[in-house]
Design a protein around this motif. Sequence first.
Motif, PDB file in Angstrom:
ATOM      1  N   ARG A 146       0.865  -1.188   0.000  1.00 30.24           N
ATOM      2  CA  ARG A 146       0.000   0.000   0.000  1.00 30.24           C
ATOM      3  C   ARG A 146       0.892   1.224   0.000  1.00 30.24           C
ATOM      4  N   GLY A 147       0.283   2.367  -0.220  1.00 33.00           N
ATOM      5  CA  GLY A 147       1.062   3.590  -0.321  1.00 33.00           C
ATOM      6  C   GLY A 147       1.465   3.771  -1.760  1.00 33.00           C
ATOM      7  N   GLY A 148       2.010   4.941  -2.099  1.00 32.14           N
ATOM      8  CA  GLY A 148       2.393   5.192  -3.475  1.00 32.14           C
ATOM      9  C   GLY A 148       1.171   5.516  -4.327  1.00 32.14           C
ATOM     10  N   PRO A 149       1.378   5.704  -5.621  1.00 28.47           N
ATOM     11  CA  PRO A 149       0.278   6.089  -6.510  1.00 28.47           C
ATOM     12  C   PRO A 149      -0.814   5.006  -6.545  1.00 28.47           C
ATOM     13  N   ALA A 150      -1.990   5.405  -6.956  1.00 24.75           N
ATOM     14  CA  ALA A 150      -3.101   4.461  -7.050  1.00 24.75           C
ATOM     15  C   ALA A 150      -2.777   3.374  -8.077  1.00 24.75           C
ATOM     16  N   PRO A 151      -3.118   2.128  -7.778  1.00 23.48           N
ATOM     17  CA  PRO A 151      -2.841   1.039  -8.719  1.00 23.48           C
ATOM     18  C   PRO A 151      -3.562   1.264 -10.037  1.00 23.48           C
ATOM     19  N   VAL A 152      -2.932   0.853 -11.137  1.00 24.28           N
ATOM     20  CA  VAL A 152      -3.560   1.012 -12.450  1.00 24.28           C
ATOM     21  C   VAL A 152      -4.345  -0.244 -12.820  1.00 24.28           C
ATOM     22  N   VAL A 153      -3.972  -1.365 -12.221  1.00 27.41           N
ATOM     23  CA  VAL A 153      -4.721  -2.595 -12.468  1.00 27.41           C
ATOM     24  C   VAL A 153      -5.304  -3.039 -11.130  1.00 27.41           C
ATOM     25  N   ASP A 154      -6.597  -3.260 -11.114  1.00 28.46           N
ATOM     26  CA  ASP A 154      -7.242  -3.663  -9.873  1.00 28.46           C
ATOM     27  C   ASP A 154      -7.095  -5.178  -9.724  1.00 28.46           C
ATOM     28  N   ILE A 155      -6.267  -5.581  -8.782  1.00 28.89           N
ATOM     29  CA  ILE A 155      -5.959  -7.010  -8.659  1.00 28.89           C
ATOM     30  C   ILE A 155      -6.397  -7.534  -7.300  1.00 28.89           C
ATOM     31  N   GLU A 156      -6.979  -8.683  -7.320  1.00 29.50           N
ATOM     32  CA  GLU A 156      -7.372  -9.329  -6.067  1.00 29.50           C
ATOM     33  C   GLU A 156      -6.119  -9.782  -5.335  1.00 29.50           C
ATOM     34  N   PRO A 157      -6.209  -9.957  -4.009  1.00 25.68           N
ATOM     35  CA  PRO A 157      -5.050 -10.503  -3.289  1.00 25.68           C
ATOM     36  C   PRO A 157      -4.673 -11.863  -3.862  1.00 25.68           C
ATOM     37  N   MET A 158      -3.408 -12.216  -3.709  1.00 27.64           N
ATOM     38  CA  MET A 158      -2.900 -13.438  -4.340  1.00 27.64           C
ATOM     39  C   MET A 158      -3.639 -14.688  -3.871  1.00 27.64           C
ATOM     40  N   ASN A 159      -4.163 -14.639  -2.632  1.00 27.26           N
ATOM     41  CA  ASN A 159      -4.850 -15.840  -2.141  1.00 27.26           C
ATOM     42  C   ASN A 159      -6.183 -16.079  -2.845  1.00 27.26           C
ATOM     43  N   GLN A 160      -6.574 -15.147  -3.696  1.00 30.66           N
ATOM     44  CA  GLN A 160      -7.783 -15.339  -4.496  1.00 30.66           C
ATOM     45  C   GLN A 160      -7.467 -15.811  -5.924  1.00 30.66           C
ATOM     46  N   TRP A 161      -6.176 -15.877  -6.256  1.00 33.08           N
ATOM     47  CA  TRP A 161      -5.791 -16.298  -7.608  1.00 33.08           C
ATOM     48  C   TRP A 161      -5.939 -17.817  -7.745  1.00 33.08           C
ATOM     49  N   ALA A 162      -5.934 -18.278  -8.987  1.00 36.12           N
ATOM     50  CA  ALA A 162      -5.866 -19.725  -9.225  1.00 36.12           C
ATOM     51  C   ALA A 162      -4.463 -20.195  -8.842  1.00 36.12           C
ATOM     52  N   PRO A 163      -4.343 -21.401  -8.257  1.00 31.72           N
ATOM     53  CA  PRO A 163      -3.017 -21.891  -7.847  1.00 31.72           C
ATOM     54  C   PRO A 163      -1.977 -21.806  -8.969  1.00 31.72           C
ATOM     55  N   GLY A 164      -2.388 -22.125 -10.179  1.00 28.99           N
ATOM     56  CA  GLY A 164      -1.471 -22.070 -11.315  1.00 28.99           C
ATOM     57  C   GLY A 164      -0.972 -20.649 -11.560  1.00 28.99           C
ATOM     58  N   GLU A 165      -1.826 -19.680 -11.296  1.00 30.05           N
ATOM     59  CA  GLU A 165      -1.435 -18.270 -11.488  1.00 30.05           C
ATOM     60  C   GLU A 165      -0.422 -17.847 -10.435  1.00 30.05           C
ATOM     61  N   VAL A 166      -0.601 -18.357  -9.218  1.00 36.15           N
ATOM     62  CA  VAL A 166       0.375 -18.077  -8.154  1.00 36.15           C
ATOM     63  C   VAL A 166       1.731 -18.683  -8.532  1.00 36.15           C
ATOM     64  N   ASP A 167       1.693 -19.940  -8.975  1.00 34.49           N
ATOM     65  CA  ASP A 167       2.944 -20.615  -9.373  1.00 34.49           C
ATOM     66  C   ASP A 167       3.646 -19.852 -10.491  1.00 34.49           C
ATOM     67  N   ALA A 168       2.848 -19.420 -11.464  1.00 30.20           N
ATOM     68  CA  ALA A 168       3.430 -18.711 -12.610  1.00 30.20           C
ATOM     69  C   ALA A 168       4.077 -17.402 -12.152  1.00 30.20           C
ATOM     70  N   HIS A 169       3.423 -16.732 -11.219  1.00 31.88           N
ATOM     71  CA  HIS A 169       3.952 -15.470 -10.695  1.00 31.88           C
ATOM     72  C   HIS A 169       5.283 -15.712  -9.969  1.00 31.88           C
ATOM     73  N   VAL A 170       5.296 -16.706  -9.095  1.00 29.16           N
ATOM     74  CA  VAL A 170       6.495 -17.006  -8.310  1.00 29.16           C
ATOM     75  C   VAL A 170       7.657 -17.406  -9.227  1.00 29.16           C
ATOM     76  N   GLN A 171       7.341 -18.240 -10.230  1.00 28.20           N
ATOM     77  CA  GLN A 171       8.372 -18.689 -11.168  1.00 28.20           C
ATOM     78  C   GLN A 171       8.920 -17.499 -11.964  1.00 28.20           C
ATOM     79  N   TRP A 172       8.027 -16.598 -12.350  1.00 25.05           N
ATOM     80  CA  TRP A 172       8.435 -15.409 -13.121  1.00 25.05           C
ATOM     81  C   TRP A 172       9.416 -14.581 -12.301  1.00 25.05           C
ATOM     82  N   MET A 173       9.121 -14.398 -11.012  1.00 22.02           N
ATOM     83  CA  MET A 173      10.000 -13.614 -10.147  1.00 22.02           C
ATOM     84  C   MET A 173      11.377 -14.272 -10.034  1.00 22.02           C
ATOM     85  N   ARG A 174      11.388 -15.606  -9.900  1.00 24.33           N
ATOM     86  CA  ARG A 174      12.665 -16.331  -9.823  1.00 24.33           C
ATOM     87  C   ARG A 174      13.466 -16.129 -11.109  1.00 24.33           C
ATOM     88  N   ASP A 175      12.758 -16.281 -12.241  1.00 21.69           N
ATOM     89  CA  ASP A 175      13.440 -16.140 -13.526  1.00 21.69           C
ATOM     90  C   ASP A 175      13.986 -14.727 -13.703  1.00 21.69           C
TER      91      ASP A 175
END
Lengths: 381, 136
Positions: free
Chosen positions: B11-40
Amino acid sequence: MNETLLRELIPAVTGVLVRRGADFATAEDAVQDALLRALATWPTEPPADPKGWLITAAWRKFLDATRAESSRLAREVRVAAEPPPGPTEDTADTLQLYFLCAHPSLTPASAVALTLRAVGGLTTRQIAEAYLVPETTMAQRISRAKRTVSGVRFDELGEVATVLRVLYLVFNEGYSGEVDLADEAIRLTRQVRSMTDDEEASGLHALMLLHHARRAARTTPDSTLVPLAEQDRSRWDTELIAEGVAVLQAALARDRLGEYQVQAAIAALHADAQTVDETDWVQIVEWYDELDRLTDNPVVRLNRAVAVGEADGAQAGLAALEQVDRAVPRYLAVEAYLRERAGDLALAARLYSDAARAATNLAERDHLTRQAARLNGVVRG
Amino acid sequence: MAKYLLLKHYRGGPAPVVDIEPMNQWAPGEVDAHVQWMRDFATRLQETGEFVNHQALSPEGTFVRYGGEGRPPVTDGPFAETKDLIAGWLIIDVETYERAIEVAGEYSAAPGPGGEPICEWLEVRPFYGSPPTVAE
């Protein structure tokens, strides 16, 4: 054998491997491996012939490394073609290595890292420590640098100026952990000077010696910055100054002026003054004029304004400052200094505060903050 | 080279440009893809020789201050709803400020729901370097 002597052998050993037909990147890796083994084993088992030991160890490592990727035939050709290491070729090989490591296709940071490893004989860990990055990151930076120059012919002639630029960066930046980068830069510049007979190599060598001479006086033990005017000049290293002046005079006598010689001449004039009041500012301004002609660098014009302020008074300094782009780093600090000398303490205090906010390192920020605090105290009464 | 801190805020900083649900609401595969992307992403920066460090922070923090001579420190919190909340950081060592901005822009493209870039705001802050030796 101390580590510096060991490091001095490194470029010659790499040169021997390259002459035997090894590609630079693999040879350099093999030599680094031999260096690490030497650092581990020599303290307890010093070799009779250090250089021969390194060549043998590196060559074996090189053969191991290429065994996996090249055909047996190619390897046998190399072994058969193995010439004895020729001492007369060392200098030429080492100079070629300098050119390669400072190749214009490299970014400054890559050139610095590669130079420190392949010519300086530092380990990747030591270089990583000096630049405060993880060893794996530094290893990658060096590998990429080697890939970048992989197409460059080893015997392609480079320009001494690019090598000197890299060594200047080594001297001027970096934190120095276990290895003292300033000492290392001086050692390498001395070597380049001995190999090239280039006036600017002498100029840079003199510049480094003259600045290094002030090192003990430049900071307090808690690394607070002490400005030149306030330094305890009895702590300047007179031997280094004498060496720097001698190197500079020999270079100037050859009448091929360059920016490092001029910078060294300015440093020599400071070194020559027993007290800050004895500084020959008029001559320093003349050298800055010369430097301005040679470099067209806004930082030079900024420093010139300081010198003009000392030579002809603060108003003259401020007039000179008007010719300088306000975006030049340290502009605000210089203006603050000149405003104070001109008697405008409130403005100077504000400018020192602004300069502190714009500082790019902690020592300068703290110094400028202290100046602002001092003047604010005076202004408040 | 200069080091920059790329600061991730919850939180804080400029208003988000994409309204995204918290990660615990994502599909498990989407969480995995996000985590893998960060590692890469970190691996790529290692390969370019620009990676220094990255860390994630637990969201719960406690404020602490000196409590006076011979007394224990005074603590306050934890606060679940502070205005600003730092999620983690990435530290890079790059040739120019422009490169730092470029890296931050790429880092902000980490995938979220549906594999779309989350476009989170990252704060880029320069570290202080070492003072140069040759100053005059």
